[in-house]
Design a protein around this motif. Structure first.
Motif, PDB file in Angstrom:
ATOM      1  N   GLY A   8      24.094  52.958 -15.840  1.00 44.59           N
ATOM      2  CA  GLY A   8      24.126  53.600 -14.529  1.00 44.59           C
ATOM      3  C   GLY A   8      25.369  54.440 -14.291  1.00 44.59           C
ATOM      4  N   GLU A   9      26.443  54.165 -15.013  1.00 43.05           N
ATOM      5  CA  GLU A   9      27.658  54.972 -14.899  1.00 43.05           C
ATOM      6  C   GLU A   9      27.534  56.203 -15.785  1.00 43.05           C
ATOM      7  OE1 GLU A   9      30.838  51.269 -14.410  1.00 43.05           O
ATOM      8  OE2 GLU A   9      30.871  52.478 -16.220  1.00 43.05           O
ATOM      9  N   VAL A  10      28.191  57.267 -15.401  1.00 42.44           N
ATOM     10  CA  VAL A  10      28.244  58.461 -16.243  1.00 42.44           C
ATOM     11  C   VAL A  10      29.468  58.333 -17.149  1.00 42.44           C
ATOM     12  CG1 VAL A  10      28.481  60.974 -16.296  1.00 42.44           C
ATOM     13  CG2 VAL A  10      27.085  59.892 -14.522  1.00 42.44           C
ATOM     14  N   GLY A  11      29.223  58.362 -18.457  1.00 41.85           N
ATOM     15  CA  GLY A  11      30.324  58.299 -19.407  1.00 41.85           C
ATOM     16  C   GLY A  11      31.109  59.590 -19.392  1.00 41.85           C
ATOM     17  N   ARG A  12      32.407  59.487 -19.280  1.00 36.59           N
ATOM     18  CA  ARG A  12      33.253  60.684 -19.205  1.00 36.59           C
ATOM     19  C   ARG A  12      34.199  60.808 -20.397  1.00 36.59           C
ATOM     20  NH1 ARG A  12      31.693  62.252 -14.517  1.00 36.59           N
ATOM     21  NH2 ARG A  12      31.521  60.961 -12.682  1.00 36.59           N
TER      22      ARG A  12
END
Length: 189
Positions: free
Chosen positions: A41-45
């Motif tokens: 659910g998190e956007v990998g940066r």
């Protein structure tokens, strides 16, 4: 940083002045055992280079964890489809052991690639290696027997047997824990 430089030079030779533009973007970070680097659910940066420790990426479906990959030094880690496409991650990336990594912000790296053909070629070579690895793993899961998958695993990562819970190894190999235990007793002296 030297281990990162050695790793990158094995993939594709890049002039020192170009690598010197990359290194200031990297930051050393530490994670504890069972700490998440990325949650579903998190956007990998970030892209990560593993200096120490073992990490596991997995997919959660219907309450069951399906292990996709393990990473350990010297290798890259992250959730590629999230980082590259800037979309929420469908997977978790968790540290199995305390881990020390170099973190590279992908947005800044992507900007750097616009001005550095050498680094852009390095990135393409890295992507090619990941793609080939994914296809090899896919073939193993679809076409090889449990015993063949287990033997290949023993050739690639025998050190993981004592460092990773066997339930995660069984999941990675596409078998249940009972079959993993039987194969372990048969094939490992």
């Amino acid at each position: 940083m030297q281990s990162l430089l050695d790793f990158l030079r094995q993939i594709h030779p890049v002039p020192d002045d170009e690598l010197a533009r990359l290194l200031p973007l990297c930051q050393e970070v530490e994670f504890g055992r069972r700490e998440f680097i990325t949650r579903a659910g998190e956007v990998g940066r970030y892209l990560y280079f593993v200096l120490e420790g073992i990490q596991r990426s997995y997919h959660l479906r219907d309450g069951k964890e399906h292990t996709l990959a393990f990473t350990y030094p010297p290798s890259l880690t992250g959730i590629p489809e999230s980082v590259l496409l800037r979309r929420p991650s469908p997977h978790f990336l968790e540290c199995i052991t305390p881990s020390r990594l170099l973190r590279l912000p992908y947005a800044q790296f992507d900007e750097l690639l616009l001005t550095s053909p050498a680094l852009e070629r390095l990135q393409r070579k890295l992507t090619e290696q990941v793609l080939v690895g994914v296809l090899q793993r896919h073939t193993e899961l679809l076409a090889y027997s449990m015993t063949e998958r287990f033997r290949l695993f023993l050739q690639r990562g025998p050190h993981l047997l004592n460092a990773v819970p066997h339930k995660h190894l069984a999941s990675y190999l596409g078998m249940d824990a009972t079959n993993f235990s039987k194969l372990l007793n048969q094939l490992v002296v």
